[in-house]
Motif scaffolding. Structure first.
Motif, PDB file in Angstrom:
ATOM      1  N   THR A 189       0.813  -1.212   0.000  1.00 23.06           N
ATOM      2  CA  THR A 189       0.000   0.000   0.000  1.00 23.06           C
ATOM      3  C   THR A 189       0.851   1.268   0.000  1.00 23.06           C
ATOM      4  OG1 THR A 189      -0.176  -0.098   2.421  1.00 23.06           O
ATOM      5  CG2 THR A 189      -1.955  -1.110   1.154  1.00 23.06           C
ATOM      6  N   LEU A 190       2.046   1.213   0.562  1.00 22.63           N
ATOM      7  CA  LEU A 190       2.948   2.360   0.510  1.00 22.63           C
ATOM      8  C   LEU A 190       3.293   2.697  -0.935  1.00 22.63           C
ATOM      9  CD1 LEU A 190       4.849   4.466   1.778  1.00 22.63           C
ATOM     10  CD2 LEU A 190       6.591   2.672   1.931  1.00 22.63           C
ATOM     11  N   GLY A 191       3.622   1.696  -1.714  1.00 19.99           N
ATOM     12  CA  GLY A 191       3.941   1.919  -3.125  1.00 19.99           C
ATOM     13  C   GLY A 191       2.753   2.432  -3.907  1.00 19.99           C
ATOM     14  N   ALA A 192       1.554   1.899  -3.599  1.00 17.98           N
ATOM     15  CA  ALA A 192       0.351   2.357  -4.286  1.00 17.98           C
ATOM     16  C   ALA A 192       0.090   3.832  -4.008  1.00 17.98           C
ATOM     17  CB  ALA A 192      -0.848   1.517  -3.854  1.00 17.98           C
ATOM     18  N   ALA A 193       0.240   4.228  -2.755  1.00 17.41           N
ATOM     19  CA  ALA A 193       0.022   5.631  -2.385  1.00 17.41           C
ATOM     20  C   ALA A 193       1.047   6.538  -3.050  1.00 17.41           C
ATOM     21  CB  ALA A 193       0.069   5.784  -0.874  1.00 17.41           C
ATOM     22  N   LEU A 194       2.312   6.112  -3.055  1.00 15.31           N
ATOM     23  CA  LEU A 194       3.358   6.909  -3.702  1.00 15.31           C
ATOM     24  C   LEU A 194       3.063   7.081  -5.193  1.00 15.31           C
ATOM     25  CD1 LEU A 194       6.621   5.487  -2.060  1.00 15.31           C
ATOM     26  CD2 LEU A 194       5.737   7.827  -1.853  1.00 15.31           C
ATOM     27  N   GLY A 195       2.658   5.996  -5.846  1.00 21.66           N
ATOM     28  CA  GLY A 195       2.345   6.072  -7.261  1.00 21.66           C
ATOM     29  C   GLY A 195       1.219   7.044  -7.549  1.00 21.66           C
ATOM     30  N   THR A 196       0.195   7.016  -6.702  1.00 25.27           N
ATOM     31  CA  THR A 196      -0.954   7.912  -6.886  1.00 25.27           C
ATOM     32  C   THR A 196      -0.564   9.364  -6.698  1.00 25.27           C
ATOM     33  OG1 THR A 196      -2.546   6.219  -6.205  1.00 25.27           O
ATOM     34  CG2 THR A 196      -3.245   8.499  -6.014  1.00 25.27           C
ATOM     35  N   VAL A 197       0.137   9.673  -5.618  1.00 28.52           N
ATOM     36  CA  VAL A 197       0.478  11.062  -5.318  1.00 28.52           C
ATOM     37  C   VAL A 197       1.463  11.625  -6.345  1.00 28.52           C
ATOM     38  CG1 VAL A 197       1.595  12.583  -3.643  1.00 28.52           C
ATOM     39  CG2 VAL A 197      -0.047  10.868  -2.867  1.00 28.52           C
ATOM     40  N   ILE A 198       2.438  10.832  -6.769  1.00 26.63           N
ATOM     41  CA  ILE A 198       3.394  11.302  -7.780  1.00 26.63           C
ATOM     42  C   ILE A 198       2.680  11.618  -9.091  1.00 26.63           C
ATOM     43  CG2 ILE A 198       5.323  10.593  -9.249  1.00 26.63           C
ATOM     44  CD1 ILE A 198       6.398   9.013  -6.814  1.00 26.63           C
ATOM     45  N   SER A 199       1.818  10.712  -9.535  1.00 30.44           N
ATOM     46  CA  SER A 199       1.113  10.927 -10.801  1.00 30.44           C
ATOM     47  C   SER A 199       0.161  12.117 -10.710  1.00 30.44           C
ATOM     48  CB  SER A 199       0.354   9.664 -11.209  1.00 30.44           C
ATOM     49  OG  SER A 199      -0.603   9.298 -10.230  1.00 30.44           O
ATOM     50  N   ILE A 200      -0.523  12.253  -9.592  1.00 31.74           N
ATOM     51  CA  ILE A 200      -1.430  13.385  -9.406  1.00 31.74           C
ATOM     52  C   ILE A 200      -0.651  14.701  -9.387  1.00 31.74           C
ATOM     53  CG2 ILE A 200      -2.814  14.528  -7.609  1.00 31.74           C
ATOM     54  CD1 ILE A 200      -4.222  11.901  -7.136  1.00 31.74           C
ATOM     55  N   SER A 201       0.534  14.695  -8.802  1.00 31.44           N
ATOM     56  CA  SER A 201       1.349  15.914  -8.750  1.00 31.44           C
ATOM     57  C   SER A 201       1.728  16.388 -10.150  1.00 31.44           C
ATOM     58  CB  SER A 201       2.612  15.670  -7.917  1.00 31.44           C
ATOM     59  OG  SER A 201       2.281  15.365  -6.572  1.00 31.44           O
ATOM     60  N   VAL A 202       2.048  15.448 -11.033  1.00 34.52           N
ATOM     61  CA  VAL A 202       2.363  15.818 -12.411  1.00 34.52           C
ATOM     62  C   VAL A 202       1.155  16.467 -13.076  1.00 34.52           C
ATOM     63  CG1 VAL A 202       2.996  14.930 -14.686  1.00 34.52           C
ATOM     64  CG2 VAL A 202       4.138  14.043 -12.653  1.00 34.52           C
ATOM     65  N   SER A 203      -0.030  15.884 -12.883  1.00 39.24           N
ATOM     66  CA  SER A 203      -1.255  16.466 -13.439  1.00 39.24           C
ATOM     67  C   SER A 203      -1.498  17.867 -12.892  1.00 39.24           C
ATOM     68  CB  SER A 203      -2.459  15.573 -13.111  1.00 39.24           C
ATOM     69  OG  SER A 203      -2.359  14.319 -13.747  1.00 39.24           O
ATOM     70  N   THR A 204      -1.235  18.045 -11.600  1.00 33.01           N
ATOM     71  CA  THR A 204      -1.443  19.348 -10.970  1.00 33.01           C
ATOM     72  C   THR A 204      -0.543  20.409 -11.590  1.00 33.01           C
ATOM     73  OG1 THR A 204      -2.042  18.257  -8.894  1.00 33.01           O
ATOM     74  CG2 THR A 204      -1.459  20.581  -8.773  1.00 33.01           C
ATOM     75  N   PHE A 205       0.710  20.078 -11.851  1.00 36.24           N
ATOM     76  CA  PHE A 205       1.636  21.032 -12.477  1.00 36.24           C
ATOM     77  C   PHE A 205       1.185  21.365 -13.900  1.00 36.24           C
ATOM     78  CE2 PHE A 205       4.758  19.715  -9.164  1.00 36.24           C
ATOM     79  CZ  PHE A 205       5.061  20.997  -8.699  1.00 36.24           C
ATOM     80  N   MET A 206       0.583  20.403 -14.591  1.00 44.27           N
ATOM     81  CA  MET A 206       0.038  20.694 -15.918  1.00 44.27           C
ATOM     82  C   MET A 206      -1.088  21.726 -15.823  1.00 44.27           C
ATOM     83  SD  MET A 206      -0.119  16.848 -17.573  1.00 44.27           S
ATOM     84  CE  MET A 206      -0.971  17.420 -19.049  1.00 44.27           C
ATOM     85  N   GLY A 207      -1.951  21.575 -14.822  1.00 42.40           N
ATOM     86  CA  GLY A 207      -3.024  22.543 -14.626  1.00 42.40           C
ATOM     87  C   GLY A 207      -2.501  23.907 -14.250  1.00 42.40           C
ATOM     88  N   LEU A 208      -1.495  23.941 -13.383  1.00 40.32           N
ATOM     89  CA  LEU A 208      -0.889  25.212 -12.981  1.00 40.32           C
ATOM     90  C   LEU A 208      -0.281  25.921 -14.185  1.00 40.32           C
ATOM     91  CD1 LEU A 208      -0.072  27.116 -10.654  1.00 40.32           C
ATOM     92  CD2 LEU A 208       2.022  25.762 -10.399  1.00 40.32           C
ATOM     93  N   HIS A 209       0.389  25.155 -15.035  1.00 37.01           N
ATOM     94  CA  HIS A 209       0.991  25.734 -16.239  1.00 37.01           C
ATOM     95  C   HIS A 209      -0.084  26.349 -17.137  1.00 37.01           C
ATOM     96  CE1 HIS A 209       3.672  26.193 -19.693  1.00 37.01           C
ATOM     97  NE2 HIS A 209       2.731  25.612 -20.437  1.00 37.01           N
ATOM     98  N   HIS A 210      -1.208  25.656 -17.284  1.00 40.00           N
ATOM     99  CA  HIS A 210      -2.291  26.181 -18.119  1.00 40.00           C
ATOM    100  C   HIS A 210      -2.770  27.531 -17.607  1.00 40.00           C
ATOM    101  CE1 HIS A 210      -6.054  26.430 -20.391  1.00 40.00           C
ATOM    102  NE2 HIS A 210      -6.629  26.732 -19.245  1.00 40.00           N
ATOM    103  N   PHE A 211      -3.016  27.627 -16.315  1.00 40.80           N
ATOM    104  CA  PHE A 211      -3.573  28.869 -15.778  1.00 40.80           C
ATOM    105  C   PHE A 211      -2.542  29.997 -15.696  1.00 40.80           C
ATOM    106  CE2 PHE A 211      -6.966  26.010 -14.298  1.00 40.80           C
ATOM    107  CZ  PHE A 211      -8.052  26.730 -14.746  1.00 40.80           C
TER     108      PHE A 211
END
Length: 442
Positions: A189-211
């Motif tokens: 579950t540690l690896g699953a959580a890390l994978g989720t948060v890392i991938s979500i962080s990349v998406s968040t930076f894409m949104g920040l770049h757009h705005f």
């Protein structure tokens, strides 16, 4: 002509709708992907551990959705009135408010981690799976909240394809990261959580770049209007209630099921919730895609466009409901088999899904109408619909049905809650529709 105001054929409507629907589908996959890899490489107890943490993610997403949808309704209305300075101010004020919440929630969550997961119903057997997953989730509050915020606001900005790109990129990265961390390195579950948060962080930076670079909405140093912020939160409270009540429902299901079936029962609830999240995402996509159209044309007093959008939306919801129910009943075993092989958990989940499936007949109407009233700034009506379908009636039927018909009553709780809510939401919609059209015609 603005994309929100021009007339559309049904084909054009579905083309406009698709990015938002796919975005919500991809969003629903994040936890599901964790569950798939964890169940395959770490076992059903680890899968149940992820389920224990769902209420925490529901709080994060609930507050993010409340601020996002509540503010976007006013932003859309301001843009429809050509008041762009007010739209920018509302956008920036909402972003700062969400950032403050995220930081505070992270600090409190880490400080009280063990008492929180104990309250959520974890057993000592599940604790080693729950603690690491919950810890990383709390650390990832900021990117998780802003991913959702940006995905909602790009629609108000008239760029739903940007939200789709964010969500799709995050989904692919999440699959890769989970395979590496959970499948190869056996981090559970540690690896699953890390994978989720890392991938979500990349998406968040894409949104920040757009705005920062490509948006019609701009970050400004806002003049804080606390009355408007409160109104936005109230307006978006129905969507928050939906998220929070999902967490509460999951918690209650876990507490009841674990007494009857132990950790296998919690694993079955987890799989049912994954199926639920996936199918409801189609309805959520319809709701979030049409919300900025409704808000914009409410501000612009474009009666015909609102009528067109509603006609297309109701038809799409009806067709979608038929397809989803068919897939659930005739393909349910195949879906369950993605998570567990034949055995007690498989049989328990299939029995539950057959009883649970009628929820998809009614839920589309309730989700859409809740979002519709939020888009009009009628947060109270929206909140009543959401609280009935996802909290009040769920509690009532959880108290009544299991005592009347046994454990089967647990799985019938949500279908009954949605069915009864339709008896409220549809009459209210028709009552308010005539008043709205008269108001816009003046």
């Amino acid at each position: 002509m603005n994309i929100f105001s021009k007339p559309m054929t049904y084909k054009e409507y579905t083309k406009y709708l698709m990015p938002s629907v796919l975005t919500m589908i991809f969003l629903s996959f994040y936890t599901t992907i964790d569950g798939f890899f964890v169940s395959r490489y770490a076992g059903s107890d680890a899968l149940a551990g992820i389920n224990i943490v769902i209420p925490i993610t529901c709080v994060i997403f609930g507050v993010a959705v409340m601020i996002s949808t509540g503010a976007s309704a006013y932003i859309g209305e301001y843009m429809g009135k050509q008041e762009y300075d007010k739209a920018d101010n509302t956008f920036s004020m909402a972003a700062i408010s969400l950032a403050v919440f995220s930081v505070v929630f992270t600090i409190l969550g880490i400080a009280f981690l063990r008492p929180i997961v104990t309250f959520l119903g974890t057993s000592e057997k599940l604790m080693p799976h729950v603690i690491p997953y919950a810890f990383i989730v709390f650390l990832g509050t900021l990117p998780m909240a802003f991913k959702l915020f940006f995905e909602y606001l790009v629609r108000s900005d008239g760029n739903p394809k940007t939200g789709l790109a964010m969500s799709f990129t995050g989904l692919i990265l999440n699959i890769i990261a989970d395979y590496i961390f959970v499948g190869i390195f056996k981090m559970g579950t540690l690896g699953a959580a890390l994978g989720t948060v890392i991938s979500i962080s990349v998406s968040t930076f894409m949104g920040l770049h757009h705005f920062r670079k490509n948006s019609n909405l701009r970050f400004v140093f806002p003049k804080f209007d606390f009355i408007l912020l409160l109104k936005s939160c109230i307006n978006g409270s129905s969507e928050m209630l939906t998220e929070l009540s999902t967490g509460i429902t999951t918690l209650l299901f876990n507490l009841i099921i674990i007494r009857e079936y132990g950790e296998d029962g919690v694993a079955a609830v987890t799989i049912i919730m994954y199926i639920y999240y996936f199918f409801i995402s189609f309805y959520m996509g319809i709701a979030v895609a049409t919300a900025p159209v409704i808000s914009y044309n409410f501000g612009a007093k474009n009666n015909d466009k609102i009528k067109e959008t509603l006609k297309y939306s109701f038809f799409t919801i009806a067709v979608t409901a038929v397809i989803i129910v068919g897939i659930s009943l005739f393909g349910g075993k195949t879906i369950i088999g993605l998570f567990v092989d034949s055995g007690h958990v498989f049989d328990l989940t299939w029995t539950a899904l057959k009883l649970f499936t009628p929820v998809f007949v009614f839920i589309g109407i309730n989700v859409f109408l809740s979002g519709y009233f939020t888009a009009l700034g009628d947060g109270i009506t929206s909140a009543v619909i959401s609280s009935l379908r996802s909290f009040i009636l769920v509690i009532i039927f959880l108290m009544i049905l299991p005592s009347m018909i046994g454990v089967s009553g647990i799985w019938l709780t949500m279908p009954m809650a949605e069915a009864v809510t339709v008896l409220y939401s549809f009459p209210v919609y028709f009552k308010k529709k005539k008043k709205l059209y008269n108001q816009l015609s003046q």
